[in-house]
Design a protein around this motif. Structure first.
Motif, mmCIF file in Angstrom:
data_model
loop_
_atom_site.group_PDB
_atom_site.id
_atom_site.type_symbol
_atom_site.label_atom_id
_atom_site.label_comp_id
_atom_site.label_asym_id
_atom_site.label_seq_id
_atom_site.Cartn_x
_atom_site.Cartn_y
_atom_site.Cartn_z
ATOM 1 N N ASP A 1 -8.389 -15.837 4.231
ATOM 2 C CA ASP A 1 -7.269 -14.978 3.866
ATOM 3 C C ASP A 1 -7.516 -14.422 2.464
ATOM 4 O O ASP A 1 -7.278 -15.092 1.465
ATOM 5 N N GLN A 2 -7.980 -13.164 2.416
ATOM 6 C CA GLN A 2 -8.344 -12.547 1.149
ATOM 7 C C GLN A 2 -7.101 -11.892 0.550
ATOM 8 O O GLN A 2 -6.674 -10.829 1.000
ATOM 9 N N GLN A 3 -6.512 -12.529 -0.449
ATOM 10 C CA GLN A 3 -5.270 -12.010 -1.018
ATOM 11 C C GLN A 3 -5.517 -10.861 -1.989
ATOM 12 O O GLN A 3 -4.602 -10.079 -2.258
ATOM 13 N N VAL A 4 -6.722 -10.791 -2.539
ATOM 14 C CA VAL A 4 -7.091 -9.709 -3.463
ATOM 15 C C VAL A 4 -8.390 -9.102 -2.948
ATOM 16 O O VAL A 4 -9.372 -9.813 -2.770
ATOM 17 N N LYS A 5 -8.358 -7.803 -2.704
ATOM 18 C CA LYS A 5 -9.501 -7.151 -2.073
ATOM 19 C C LYS A 5 -10.033 -6.000 -2.907
ATOM 20 O O LYS A 5 -9.274 -5.167 -3.386
ATOM 21 N N GLN A 6 -11.343 -5.980 -3.048
ATOM 22 C CA GLN A 6 -12.007 -4.830 -3.653
ATOM 23 C C GLN A 6 -12.959 -4.313 -2.588
ATOM 24 O O GLN A 6 -13.989 -4.913 -2.324
ATOM 25 N N ASN A 7 -12.574 -3.225 -1.950
ATOM 26 C CA ASN A 7 -13.275 -2.781 -0.756
ATOM 27 C C ASN A 7 -14.568 -2.032 -1.028
ATOM 28 O O ASN A 7 -15.362 -1.822 -0.108
ATOM 29 N N SER A 8 -14.772 -1.612 -2.282
ATOM 30 C CA SER A 8 -16.027 -0.915 -2.602
ATOM 31 C C SER A 8 -16.949 -1.878 -3.332
ATOM 32 O O SER A 8 -16.702 -2.221 -4.475
ATOM 33 N N PRO A 9 -18.028 -2.301 -2.694
ATOM 34 C CA PRO A 9 -18.927 -3.235 -3.367
ATOM 35 C C PRO A 9 -19.693 -2.591 -4.517
ATOM 36 O O PRO A 9 -20.098 -3.278 -5.445
ATOM 37 N N SER A 10 -19.872 -1.252 -4.456
ATOM 38 C CA SER A 10 -20.626 -0.606 -5.530
ATOM 39 C C SER A 10 -20.143 0.824 -5.731
ATOM 40 O O SER A 10 -19.538 1.429 -4.844
ATOM 41 N N LEU A 11 -20.422 1.318 -6.952
ATOM 42 C CA LEU A 11 -20.015 2.665 -7.338
ATOM 43 C C LEU A 11 -21.007 3.193 -8.363
ATOM 44 O O LEU A 11 -21.352 2.472 -9.309
ATOM 45 N N SER A 12 -21.449 4.436 -8.172
ATOM 46 C CA SER A 12 -22.335 5.075 -9.157
ATOM 47 C C SER A 12 -21.650 6.308 -9.708
ATOM 48 O O SER A 12 -21.083 7.102 -8.957
ATOM 49 N N VAL A 13 -21.700 6.444 -11.035
ATOM 50 C CA VAL A 13 -21.008 7.544 -11.698
ATOM 51 C C VAL A 13 -21.926 8.106 -12.781
ATOM 52 O O VAL A 13 -22.675 7.355 -13.414
ATOM 53 N N GLN A 14 -21.853 9.381 -12.979
ATOM 54 C CA GLN A 14 -22.639 10.015 -14.044
ATOM 55 C C GLN A 14 -21.990 9.731 -15.400
ATOM 56 O O GLN A 14 -20.747 9.708 -15.529
ATOM 57 N N GLU A 15 -22.828 9.525 -16.404
ATOM 58 C CA GLU A 15 -22.331 9.315 -17.767
ATOM 59 C C GLU A 15 -21.391 10.449 -18.171
ATOM 60 O O GLU A 15 -21.668 11.626 -17.909
ATOM 61 N N GLY A 16 -20.265 10.078 -18.792
ATOM 62 C CA GLY A 16 -19.305 11.073 -19.247
ATOM 63 C C GLY A 16 -18.209 11.379 -18.244
ATOM 64 O O GLY A 16 -17.167 11.917 -18.619
ATOM 65 N N ARG A 17 -18.445 11.012 -16.981
ATOM 66 C CA ARG A 17 -17.434 11.279 -15.952
ATOM 67 C C ARG A 17 -16.482 10.092 -15.852
ATOM 68 O O ARG A 17 -16.648 9.066 -16.506
ATOM 69 N N ILE A 18 -15.477 10.223 -14.981
ATOM 70 C CA ILE A 18 -14.495 9.161 -14.781
ATOM 71 C C ILE A 18 -14.994 8.166 -13.737
ATOM 72 O O ILE A 18 -15.561 8.556 -12.717
ATOM 73 N N SER A 19 -14.801 6.882 -14.013
ATOM 74 C CA SER A 19 -15.037 5.832 -13.020
ATOM 75 C C SER A 19 -13.674 5.327 -12.563
ATOM 76 O O SER A 19 -12.803 5.050 -13.397
ATOM 77 N N ILE A 20 -13.502 5.208 -11.249
ATOM 78 C CA ILE A 20 -12.244 4.689 -10.709
ATOM 79 C C ILE A 20 -12.571 3.513 -9.796
ATOM 80 O O ILE A 20 -13.269 3.659 -8.797
#
Lengths: 115, 114
Positions: free
Chosen positions: B1-20
């Motif tokens: 029972d996963q009470q807290v979930k982070q569904n994206s295991p990875s994210l790549s963003v260009q320097e200077g841009r927004i990371s969400i």
């Protein structure tokens, strides 16, 4: 001390051996937590102390796991008859207050490898 | 029972841009949420937190948004820097069974490309 200190940083044990992991929390911190982090996973709660009292041990996976904090400062997590599935990083965290929501400060962890 | 979930295991963003980075939870008893950042071979370090009585908290480049009705929180990093590359964990706590137990998600690995 300035931060949460854990030792040993790395421990290799043969299956069936007993291990003891030590945590030295920030001086004056009332609450102390132990977490287990398997590879690629988030920290999983093991147990929680408020001073010397173990208030929650619901996360301990089996009766081979035992934790104590006899004087309300240093804590030891003991694992008896280690199994391969016990291989993980064991994280200790402390927080100033014993009630309500607080920021946890983590140590660097003890990486246990069971062969 | 996963009470807290982070569904994206990875994210790549260009320097200077927004990371969400996103996080969902299921337990309505949670009333305090935290984000931690973790570098290899180090323990998680605290980044920012938010209480359930707020919907936004800002600290420099980091902003956390909380949507209680959706049981969702997000961490915004603007502008993203290469030094932000790490694994980010969200955590939630509340008066669960009488003790404030902190439940963590599985983490999102952020890579900021120079």
């Amino acid at each position: 001390g300035a931060g949460v200190s854990q030792s040993p940083r790395y421990k290799v044990a043969k299956r069936g051996q007993d291990v003891a992991l030590r945590c030295d929390p920030i001086s004056g911190h009332v609450s102390l937590f132990w977490y287990q982090q398997a590879l690629g996973q988030g920290p999983e709660f093991l147990t929680y102390f408020q001073n010397e009292a173990q208030l929650d041990k619901s996360g301990l996976p089996s009766d081979r796991f035992f934790a104590e904090r006899p004087e309300g400062s240093v804590s030891t997590l003991k694992i008896q008859r280690t199994q391969q599935e016990d291989s993980a990083v064991y994280l200790c965290a402390s927080s100033l207050s014993g009630s309500g929501a607080n920021v946890l400060t983590f140590g660097a962890g003890s990486r246990l490898t069971v062969l | 029972d996963q009470q807290v979930k982070q569904n994206s295991p990875s994210l790549s963003v260009q320097e200077g841009r927004i990371s969400i980075l996103n996080c969902d939870y299921t337990n309505s008893m949670f009333d305090y949420f935290l984000w931690y950042k973790k570098y290899p071979a180090e323990g998680p370090t605290f980044l920012i937190s938010i209480s359930s009585i707020k919907d936004k908290n800002e600290d420099g480049r980091f902003t956390v948004f909380l949507n209680k009705s959706a049981k969702h929180l997000s961490l915004h990093i603007v502008p993203s820097q290469p030094g932000d590359s790490a694994v980010y964990f969200c955590a939630a706590t509340g008066p669960l069974s009488g003790t404030y137990k902190y439940i963590f998600g599985t983490g999102t690995r952020l890579k900021v490309l120079a």
